[in-house]
Design a protein around this motif. Sequence first.
Motif, mmCIF file in Angstrom:
data_model
loop_
_atom_site.group_PDB
_atom_site.id
_atom_site.type_symbol
_atom_site.label_atom_id
_atom_site.label_comp_id
_atom_site.label_asym_id
_atom_site.label_seq_id
_atom_site.Cartn_x
_atom_site.Cartn_y
_atom_site.Cartn_z
ATOM 1 N N THR A 156 63.955 13.623 46.217
ATOM 2 C CA THR A 156 64.147 14.842 47.007
ATOM 3 C C THR A 156 64.501 14.512 48.449
ATOM 4 O O THR A 156 65.429 15.084 49.041
ATOM 5 C CB THR A 156 62.877 15.707 46.964
ATOM 6 N N PHE A 157 63.750 13.574 49.031
ATOM 7 C CA PHE A 157 64.006 13.164 50.415
ATOM 8 C C PHE A 157 65.410 12.597 50.577
ATOM 9 O O PHE A 157 66.140 12.957 51.507
ATOM 10 C CB PHE A 157 62.960 12.131 50.846
ATOM 11 N N ASN A 158 65.798 11.706 49.636
ATOM 12 C CA ASN A 158 67.126 11.094 49.718
ATOM 13 C C ASN A 158 68.234 12.141 49.575
ATOM 14 O O ASN A 158 69.264 12.076 50.248
ATOM 15 C CB ASN A 158 67.281 10.015 48.645
ATOM 16 N N THR A 159 68.008 13.112 48.659
ATOM 17 C CA THR A 159 69.010 14.159 48.442
ATOM 18 C C THR A 159 69.171 15.029 49.682
ATOM 19 O O THR A 159 70.288 15.303 50.143
ATOM 20 C CB THR A 159 68.616 15.033 47.240
ATOM 21 N N VAL A 160 68.030 15.449 50.235
ATOM 22 C CA VAL A 160 68.065 16.279 51.447
ATOM 23 C C VAL A 160 68.724 15.526 52.599
ATOM 24 O O VAL A 160 69.539 16.080 53.342
ATOM 25 C CB VAL A 160 66.631 16.720 51.836
ATOM 26 N N LEU A 161 68.378 14.234 52.721
ATOM 27 C CA LEU A 161 68.956 13.419 53.788
ATOM 28 C C LEU A 161 70.464 13.283 53.620
ATOM 29 O O LEU A 161 71.234 13.398 54.583
ATOM 30 C CB LEU A 161 68.294 12.039 53.805
ATOM 31 N N LEU A 162 70.905 13.077 52.375
ATOM 32 C CA LEU A 162 72.329 12.922 52.094
ATOM 33 C C LEU A 162 73.090 14.216 52.407
ATOM 34 O O LEU A 162 74.153 14.196 53.041
ATOM 35 C CB LEU A 162 72.529 12.529 50.628
ATOM 36 N N VAL A 163 72.523 15.347 51.958
ATOM 37 C CA VAL A 163 73.162 16.643 52.217
ATOM 38 C C VAL A 163 73.234 16.919 53.712
ATOM 39 O O VAL A 163 74.261 17.372 54.238
ATOM 40 C CB VAL A 163 72.409 17.774 51.490
ATOM 41 N N PHE A 164 72.151 16.601 54.421
ATOM 42 C CA PHE A 164 72.111 16.820 55.866
ATOM 43 C C PHE A 164 73.175 15.992 56.583
ATOM 44 O O PHE A 164 73.929 16.498 57.423
ATOM 45 C CB PHE A 164 70.722 16.472 56.392
ATOM 46 N N ARG B 298 55.329 9.189 39.221
ATOM 47 C CA ARG B 298 56.401 10.163 39.031
ATOM 48 C C ARG B 298 56.510 11.108 40.232
ATOM 49 O O ARG B 298 57.606 11.467 40.659
ATOM 50 C CB ARG B 298 56.178 10.955 37.734
ATOM 51 N N LYS B 299 55.360 11.502 40.760
ATOM 52 C CA LYS B 299 55.364 12.336 41.959
ATOM 53 C C LYS B 299 56.020 11.615 43.132
ATOM 54 O O LYS B 299 56.833 12.194 43.866
ATOM 55 C CB LYS B 299 53.935 12.740 42.332
ATOM 56 N N LEU B 300 55.664 10.333 43.309
ATOM 57 C CA LEU B 300 56.261 9.550 44.392
ATOM 58 C C LEU B 300 57.768 9.403 44.197
ATOM 59 O O LEU B 300 58.546 9.464 45.154
ATOM 60 C CB LEU B 300 55.606 8.165 44.464
ATOM 61 N N ARG B 301 58.180 9.208 42.919
ATOM 62 C CA ARG B 301 59.614 9.096 42.622
ATOM 63 C C ARG B 301 60.343 10.396 42.954
ATOM 64 O O ARG B 301 61.413 10.386 43.570
ATOM 65 C CB ARG B 301 59.797 8.755 41.146
ATOM 66 N N ASN B 302 59.755 11.520 42.556
ATOM 67 C CA ASN B 302 60.384 12.814 42.827
ATOM 68 C C ASN B 302 60.470 13.091 44.326
ATOM 69 O O ASN B 302 61.462 13.636 44.814
ATOM 70 C CB ASN B 302 59.608 13.935 42.136
ATOM 71 N N ILE B 303 59.414 12.698 45.044
ATOM 72 C CA ILE B 303 59.429 12.854 46.498
ATOM 73 C C ILE B 303 60.557 12.030 47.104
ATOM 74 O O ILE B 303 61.299 12.497 47.981
ATOM 75 C CB ILE B 303 58.070 12.450 47.102
ATOM 76 N N ARG B 304 60.709 10.800 46.609
ATOM 77 C CA ARG B 304 61.762 9.925 47.138
ATOM 78 C C ARG B 304 63.140 10.498 46.832
ATOM 79 O O ARG B 304 64.026 10.536 47.699
ATOM 80 C CB ARG B 304 61.637 8.528 46.525
#
Length: 460
Positions: free
Chosen positions: A414-422, A406-412
């Motif tokens: 979060t990373f994808n969301t930040v990347l998309l917003v950026f 679950r931690k790995l999923r949340n990290i993924r």
Amino acid sequence: MASISEWYAGKNVLITGATGFMGKVLMEKLLRSCPDVKALYILVRPKAGQSMSERVQDMMMCKLFDRVREDNPDFHQKIIPISSELTQPGLAISAEDVQTLTSCINIVFHCAATIRFDEPLKHALQLNVIATQQLLSLAQQMQHLQAFIHISTAYANCNRRHIDEVIYPPPVEPKKLIDSLEWMDDSIVCDITPRLIGDRPNTYTYTKALAECVVQQESGKLNIAIIRPSIVGASWQEPFPGWIDNFNGPSGIFIAAGKGILRTMRASNDAVADLIPVDVVINLTLAAGWYTAVHRPKTALVYNCTTGGINPFHWGEIEHHVMSTFKRNPLEQAFRRPNANITSNYLINQYWILVTELFLLIFQTFNFDVRQLNWPEYIENYCIGTKKYVLNEDMSDIPAARQHLRKLRNIRYTFNTVLLVFIWRVFIARSQMARNIWYFVVSLCFKFLSYFRASSTLTQ
């Protein structure tokens, strides 16, 4: 006519490759289902830092033998190790042991072989062909031998589209090849290997085809059967579901996928994954041994031990069940969340390989009727077996492993969301059209929320 178990009562059995995966399952099945078998003679070679007796003792402590141990705590007394080395003349069996074997053995199961696909041709020839010749020579001296069972592979003739239960002509006369390679330097043999093996993919399938020819040449003097299993995997039912003790074949792939390391594999989703559970192979092998000894066929009998023709399962289906199993029963300390994909597209496969590399830098008792095999249940047990028996992970730690996923999923996420917003912000900063679209979407969402609130107020 005696049953299979009754026939093995009082028999002395010789097994090669007994410390290997199939050899161990063969021994366990004999000791458990044929409790009156007299003795199992096993050829064992000492390994660096471990004597022959130490190797056998360690093997008998394996969880595989738990059911046998419960029924007969002294089962080890029936196992008689014989020092041997397949690469040496006469298999390096002492004269005293030769005398013992030739005077008492009733049936031989030849399981020993190198299964490495990249084995140098000379070494593969020595282990798979010459050793078979020498064992057959020893078998001819056995005064009470009733059957000789040779374990081959369904891929010995993989250059053919359809494979019948017959022994096909060899790619070359084995004796001529052995005599020719004997004087050649290893580098020369390496250079000519591709031309020698021809349309076969590796030295393993090539030398196993030659070994079948060697066995056939002795079929007029001995009662012989050949078993051709496909891809041997974890146990289906016996001695318990999912038993596996190595990383070979699908096991390593399943573990790599479960750990999140393997992201892609180039294959067709519709291709048949011709897995065969090890207990099915062993049950057929023991049944074939009984039949061969009782009926004494005039020519060697061949048994294709596969699932693809009568109960096919495809690689795409395996991908689905492997992923779902490891998400429900995660491996400990997974590198990433399991998400492997099978694709036949070269570019997609190469893309995922590149991404991964960059990321890393950061029959009843003798059941062999595979029509009863429930593939989803088998694959789940196979995956759990790799977790329990290969990686020695405790099932009680699954909640912690799930939390880790679950931690790995949340990290993924979060990373994808930040990347998309950026990316979107960069895009908006450079394009008036993108800004207009963004304002339109925000305005639309605001109007929708306002409408939803107004509707809720009127309803109340």
